[in-house]
Write a protein that holds these residues in place. Structure first.
Motif, PDB file in Angstrom:
ATOM      1  N   ALA A  82       0.821  -1.215   0.000  1.00 35.32           N
ATOM      2  CA  ALA A  82       0.000   0.000   0.000  1.00 35.32           C
ATOM      3  C   ALA A  82       0.851   1.260   0.000  1.00 35.32           C
ATOM      4  O   ALA A  82       0.538   2.232  -0.699  1.00 35.32           O
ATOM      5  CB  ALA A  82      -0.931  -0.009   1.215  1.00 35.32           C
ATOM      6  N   THR A  86       0.819   3.986  -3.045  1.00 36.38           N
ATOM      7  CA  THR A  86       0.440   5.376  -2.779  1.00 36.38           C
ATOM      8  C   THR A  86       1.509   6.342  -3.254  1.00 36.38           C
ATOM      9  O   THR A  86       1.213   7.348  -3.916  1.00 36.38           O
ATOM     10  CB  THR A  86       0.195   5.560  -1.276  1.00 36.38           C
ATOM     11  N   PHE A 185      -2.346  10.440   2.917  1.00 35.71           N
ATOM     12  CA  PHE A 185      -2.986   9.589   3.922  1.00 35.71           C
ATOM     13  C   PHE A 185      -4.362   9.105   3.450  1.00 35.71           C
ATOM     14  O   PHE A 185      -4.770   7.980   3.782  1.00 35.71           O
ATOM     15  CB  PHE A 185      -3.098  10.332   5.250  1.00 35.71           C
ATOM     16  N   LYS A 188      -3.658   6.216   1.091  1.00 37.23           N
ATOM     17  CA  LYS A 188      -3.085   5.053   1.757  1.00 37.23           C
ATOM     18  C   LYS A 188      -4.059   4.405   2.748  1.00 37.23           C
ATOM     19  O   LYS A 188      -4.215   3.179   2.775  1.00 37.23           O
ATOM     20  CB  LYS A 188      -1.800   5.461   2.489  1.00 37.23           C
ATOM     21  N   ASP A 189      -4.738   5.220   3.560  1.00 41.05           N
ATOM     22  CA  ASP A 189      -5.566   4.686   4.644  1.00 41.05           C
ATOM     23  C   ASP A 189      -6.970   5.259   4.622  1.00 41.05           C
ATOM     24  O   ASP A 189      -7.566   5.481   5.693  1.00 41.05           O
ATOM     25  CB  ASP A 189      -4.913   4.992   5.998  1.00 41.05           C
ATOM     26  N   ASP A 191      -9.894   3.939   3.732  1.00 47.67           N
ATOM     27  CA  ASP A 191     -10.889   3.042   4.305  1.00 47.67           C
ATOM     28  C   ASP A 191     -10.737   2.920   5.811  1.00 47.67           C
ATOM     29  O   ASP A 191     -11.722   2.861   6.552  1.00 47.67           O
ATOM     30  CB  ASP A 191     -10.781   1.668   3.639  1.00 47.67           C
ATOM     31  N   ARG A 192      -9.519   2.901   6.300  1.00 47.10           N
ATOM     32  CA  ARG A 192      -9.306   2.817   7.753  1.00 47.10           C
ATOM     33  C   ARG A 192      -9.763   4.094   8.455  1.00 47.10           C
ATOM     34  O   ARG A 192     -10.304   4.044   9.567  1.00 47.10           O
ATOM     35  CB  ARG A 192      -7.832   2.577   8.037  1.00 47.10           C
ATOM     36  N   ILE A 193      -9.534   5.238   7.821  1.00 43.04           N
ATOM     37  CA  ILE A 193      -9.967   6.502   8.418  1.00 43.04           C
ATOM     38  C   ILE A 193     -11.481   6.540   8.550  1.00 43.04           C
ATOM     39  O   ILE A 193     -12.030   6.927   9.597  1.00 43.04           O
ATOM     40  CB  ILE A 193      -9.448   7.684   7.583  1.00 43.04           C
TER      41      ILE A 193
END
Length: 383
Positions: A82, A86, A185, A188-189, A191-193
């Motif tokens: 990932a 990115t 960010f 990269k993240d 979905d997590r955020i």
């Protein structure tokens, strides 16, 4: 006496009507609620405008992340980590943007002298036309107007504006750096955020949040990618016409056409008008008329042929809604608000559609009935 009291009927008590249970009271209560909501929305918008140095980079990063996330996901499905996916997407995007800016700078530098001489000649022709026209204008009035313009550019007021412009440049650089960090960010993240924001929710609210998290990026990314394709075709067509007609600054004008296409209804038109003005200054009215014809023809082909095909999978908005969104965005945040208003309106409408409808984000064609074997597999086997 007792018989007389027994014969008098006791009055029937009707329930008292308060100020809130009649029609006028209900209307007043609803009006107060609407005014309260409007006041809260005004306070929120005012706060966001005051924090525009943070809010605008966040909104632009969300839009760019929605458009670039399929590229990152494609690389990750091919086994790329990932972080590497990115960085690759972000660096390639920055390199492409830098290459375009470099080409614009070189084109302007190479053709600036020619455009300046053409503009001077064009202004002289315009001055002769005004002096010899039906309206009598003295040459001293034109000289006074030129002197006023020169005095403004040499005045302290213009110096104060230049200092304010330097502050704007500093804010622009700060916002650009913040935009790149936030975009990194989000790519990269992302979905997590979103999953982190859904942590306090459960049940139907969490399911609604997941629907919003899957629908909004899809609609926003489709809108941005479709608009970019349409804008690229417009820029190539109009830029090719300008280059064939040998209009100065053909490449910068084509880039302006590309950027103007992200402001619906008026952006591409204003860019075409600017190209016609440059052609008028450089080569006269005949070439300017040909440029106007090219711009009109490209806009007609875009609206009737290209846009229905490219934007078929994206959310469509009525032109009146687009006009209201553009007006509100321009009033709140200027040209940046005009660019961001329509994508935000499209995402807001898509969220409203899936707010209470779990099937709205994954509707299947009505002509294809459900497969019966999927239902039969759920039946318990008889022993």
């Amino acid at each position: 006496m007792r018989e007389k009291d027994a014969q008098t009927p006791t009055p029937v008590r009707t329930p008292a009507r308060t100020l809130l249970n009649d029609r006028l009271g209900w209307m007043g209560l609803r009006s107060g609620q609407i005014l309260l909501v409007i006041a809260l929305a005004a306070v929120v918008i005012f706060g966001l405008v005051q924090l525009k140095l943070v809010v605008i980079p966040v909104l632009i990063a969300i839009i760019l992340a929605s458009a670039l996330s399929p590229v990152v996901n494609w690389q990750r499905r091919r086994g790329m980590p990932a972080l590497l996916a990115t960085w690759t997407t972000l660096l390639v995007s920055i390199a492409a943007f830098g290459a375009i800016i470099t080409l614009i700078v070189f084109a302007v530098r190479d053709q600036w002298d020619e455009l300046f001489s053409s503009a001077s000649e064009g202004l002289d022709r315009l001055q002769r036309f005004v002096m010899q026209g039906p309206i009598e204008i003295d040459a001293t009035q034109i000289d006074d107007a030129r002197a006023a313009v020169v005095d403004f550019f040499t005045s302290s007021q213009f110096g104060t504006g230049a200092l304010a412009g330097a502050g704007v440049v500093a804010e622009l650089l700060t916002g650009t750096v913040l935009l790149l960090v936030i975009l990194f960010f989000f790519l990269k993240d992302g979905d997590r955020i979103w999953a982190f924001f859904l942590t306090p929710l459960n049940g139907s609210r969490a399911e609604r949040g997941r629907r919003i998290g899957s629908t909004a990026p899809r609609v926003l990314g489709g809108y941005v990618r479709g608009t970019a394709i349409v804008a690229l075709v417009d820029a190539l067509a109009i830029g090719t016409g300008l280059a064939i007609l040998q209009v100065p600054l053909a490449l910068p004008l084509a880039v302006l056409v590309f950027l103007g296409a992200f402001i619906p209804l008026i952006g591409a038109t204003l860019a075409g008008v600017l190209a016609a003005l440059v052609a008028l200054v450089a080569h006269g009215p005949v070439i300017a008329l040909i440029v106007i014809i090219i711009v009109i023809a490209v806009n007609q082909l875009e609206g009737n042929l290209l846009q229905p095909v490219v934007m078929a999978q994206s959310l469509k908005l009525h032109p009146l809604v687009i006009l209201f969104a553009l007006t509100a965005g321009t009033i709140v945040a200027g040209i940046v608000g005009a660019v961001l208003a329509v994508p935000i309106a499209a995402v807001a409408w898509s969220i409203a559609k899936v707010w209470n409808d779990p099937e709205a984000s994954r509707q299947a064609p009505t002509a294809s009935p459900p497969a019966p074997p999927a239902v039969s597999k759920r039946r318990p086997r008889r022993r």
